[in-house]
Design a protein around this motif. Structure first.
Motif, PDB file in Angstrom:
ATOM      1  N   SER A  61       1.200  14.873   8.200  1.00 31.06           N
ATOM      2  CA  SER A  61       2.327  14.523   8.102  1.00 31.06           C
ATOM      3  C   SER A  61       2.427  13.372   6.820  1.00 31.06           C
ATOM      4  O   SER A  61       3.398  13.534   6.141  1.00 31.06           O
ATOM      5  N   ILE A  62       1.429  12.551   6.638  1.00 30.72           N
ATOM      6  CA  ILE A  62       1.263  11.780   5.538  1.00 30.72           C
ATOM      7  C   ILE A  62       1.436  12.425   4.125  1.00 30.72           C
ATOM      8  O   ILE A  62       1.920  12.216   3.394  1.00 30.72           O
ATOM      9  N   ILE A  63       0.426  13.682   4.164  1.00 28.02           N
ATOM     10  CA  ILE A  63       0.323  14.267   2.992  1.00 28.02           C
ATOM     11  C   ILE A  63       1.379  15.078   2.841  1.00 28.02           C
ATOM     12  O   ILE A  63       1.756  15.035   1.563  1.00 28.02           O
ATOM     13  N   VAL A  64       2.173  15.663   3.665  1.00 26.11           N
ATOM     14  CA  VAL A  64       3.326  16.376   3.446  1.00 26.11           C
ATOM     15  C   VAL A  64       4.429  15.402   2.666  1.00 26.11           C
ATOM     16  O   VAL A  64       4.986  15.725   1.737  1.00 26.11           O
ATOM     17  N   TRP A  65       4.525  14.141   3.428  1.00 26.17           N
ATOM     18  CA  TRP A  65       5.594  13.129   2.960  1.00 26.17           C
ATOM     19  C   TRP A  65       5.089  12.769   1.675  1.00 26.17           C
ATOM     20  O   TRP A  65       5.940  12.732   0.688  1.00 26.17           O
ATOM     21  N   LEU A  66       3.805  12.644   1.226  1.00 29.27           N
ATOM     22  CA  LEU A  66       3.399  12.134  -0.102  1.00 29.27           C
ATOM     23  C   LEU A  66       3.813  13.185  -1.200  1.00 29.27           C
ATOM     24  O   LEU A  66       4.514  13.092  -2.173  1.00 29.27           O
ATOM     25  N   ASP A  67       3.601  14.587  -0.726  1.00 32.64           N
ATOM     26  CA  ASP A  67       3.800  15.522  -1.688  1.00 32.64           C
ATOM     27  C   ASP A  67       5.344  15.916  -2.047  1.00 32.64           C
ATOM     28  O   ASP A  67       5.990  16.200  -2.934  1.00 32.64           O
TER      29      ASP A  67
ATOM     30  N   LEU B 227       6.713  13.431  10.992  1.00 35.84           N
ATOM     31  CA  LEU B 227       7.244  13.414   9.870  1.00 35.84           C
ATOM     32  C   LEU B 227       8.282  12.099  10.059  1.00 35.84           C
ATOM     33  O   LEU B 227       8.258  11.015   9.275  1.00 35.84           O
ATOM     34  N   ASP B 228       9.158  12.181  11.071  1.00 31.87           N
ATOM     35  CA  ASP B 228       9.904  10.800  11.234  1.00 31.87           C
ATOM     36  C   ASP B 228       8.855   9.650  11.146  1.00 31.87           C
ATOM     37  O   ASP B 228       9.358   8.566  10.773  1.00 31.87           O
ATOM     38  N   ALA B 229       7.932   9.761  12.182  1.00 25.74           N
ATOM     39  CA  ALA B 229       7.090   8.629  12.612  1.00 25.74           C
ATOM     40  C   ALA B 229       6.549   7.909  11.280  1.00 25.74           C
ATOM     41  O   ALA B 229       6.363   6.847  10.855  1.00 25.74           O
ATOM     42  N   VAL B 230       5.740   8.737  10.352  1.00 26.72           N
ATOM     43  CA  VAL B 230       5.268   8.321   9.176  1.00 26.72           C
ATOM     44  C   VAL B 230       6.336   7.942   8.103  1.00 26.72           C
ATOM     45  O   VAL B 230       5.710   7.090   7.552  1.00 26.72           O
ATOM     46  N   ASN B 231       7.312   8.430   8.214  1.00 23.05           N
ATOM     47  CA  ASN B 231       8.486   7.972   7.258  1.00 23.05           C
ATOM     48  C   ASN B 231       8.584   6.568   7.334  1.00 23.05           C
ATOM     49  O   ASN B 231       8.685   5.978   6.490  1.00 23.05           O
ATOM     50  N   GLN B 232       8.741   5.915   8.275  1.00 21.20           N
ATOM     51  CA  GLN B 232       9.056   4.685   8.468  1.00 21.20           C
ATOM     52  C   GLN B 232       7.847   3.604   7.989  1.00 21.20           C
ATOM     53  O   GLN B 232       8.005   2.678   7.565  1.00 21.20           O
ATOM     54  N   GLN B 233       6.556   4.164   8.447  1.00 21.91           N
ATOM     55  CA  GLN B 233       5.517   3.640   8.054  1.00 21.91           C
ATOM     56  C   GLN B 233       5.349   3.559   6.545  1.00 21.91           C
ATOM     57  O   GLN B 233       4.782   2.697   5.915  1.00 21.91           O
TER      58      GLN B 233
END
Length: 265
Positions: A126-132, A195-201
């Motif tokens: 999820s972090i990598i998808v968010w980054l990209d 994705l929701d959880a990592v978005n906040q962090q």
């Protein structure tokens, strides 16, 4: 060069070892004056300095998010360096790349990441998808994952195709809040259930201050060549604004990624 919290070392290239012809811009394995080997990205290659800027910004944002990225260094290529190179194509590339280039520490013995062979946890995916989605990286697909396994750990490489908005500065502000449609092709999207959880962090980690520190790493010599900006600093600050405003609207690209994922599972 501007003051920043992150320091990028500068090395001088001393030996050209071999080209990596699978890359469209033909990077090369080289040796530098510190005795280490690097994958050198050339300023004279296809996308030129813009690819180096994307590599620098993408890599340092990934590192800020806790992901593993090979050390990024500035690499100086001397004018006399390519004179003895017998391959004319490579010689032309070397001549066009005299000056300040960019390189990543070479991970000797690393193997290409294969999601079928190596399990990846939902948070990391999820972090990598968010980054990209943030940096609009089109180049993390099943065909070309741009991830390596080295010493049993996942490493991210090659962010030169990211930030594709900067290939047309005429409408760059319109791209800030747009979702990343090509996330549908992301190799890790099926595993990115957090994705929701990592978005906040991640929005906390990538504060405006941290974004400023990263964009200040861009050498002045790589900026100021866009007529829409009155100075190199205005050019630099456009990258900062794109990133900070895009982070502020991260819900847009998170929702798009979640919608794309729904079609896969």
């Amino acid at each position: 060069m501007h003051t920043q919290e992150t320091e990028i070392r500068t090395v001088t290239v001393t030996r050209y070892i071999t080209p990596l012809r699978e890359g469209g811009s033909m990077p090369a394995i080289t040796e530098a004056d510190d005795g280490f080997m690097y994958v050198l990205k050339f300023r004279g290659a296809g996308q030129g300095i813009k690819a180096l800027i994307a590599e620098l910004i993408g890599g340092e944002i990934a590192r800020t998010l806790g992901l593993k990225v090979p050390e990024i260094v500035f690499a100086i290529l001397d004018e006399a360096y390519g004179r003895a190179e017998p391959d004319e194509e490579i010689q032309d590339l070397l001549k066009a790349s005299v000056g300040l280039n960019l390189a990543l520490h070479y991970l000797s013995g690393a193997i290409t990441f294969d999601p079928a062979a190596t399990a990846i946890d939902a948070t990391t995916a999820s972090i990598i998808v968010w980054l990209d989605c943030l940096i609009t990286n089109v180049d993390r697909t099943s065909r070309n994952t741009n991830m390596l396994i080295w010493h049993r750990e996942l490493w991210l490489i090659d962010h030169g195709a990211a930030l594709y908005f900067h290939h047309n500065w005429a409408n760059w502000e319109e791209q800030i809040t747009k979702p990343f449609a090509l996330v549908k092709n992301h190799v890790l999207l099926p595993f990115a259930s957090e994705l929701d959880a990592v978005n906040q962090q991640l929005t906390i980690l990538l504060s405006p201050k941290r974004i400023q520190e990263i964009v200040q790493l861009i050498p002045d010599a790589w900026l100021g060549n866009e007529p829409v900006f009155e100075s190199a600093e205005a050019h630099r600050q456009a990258y900062a604004r794109f990133l900070t405003d895009r982070i502020a609207h991260s819900a847009n690209f998170v929702k798009a990624a979640q919608d794309a994922r729904e079609t896969l599972i």
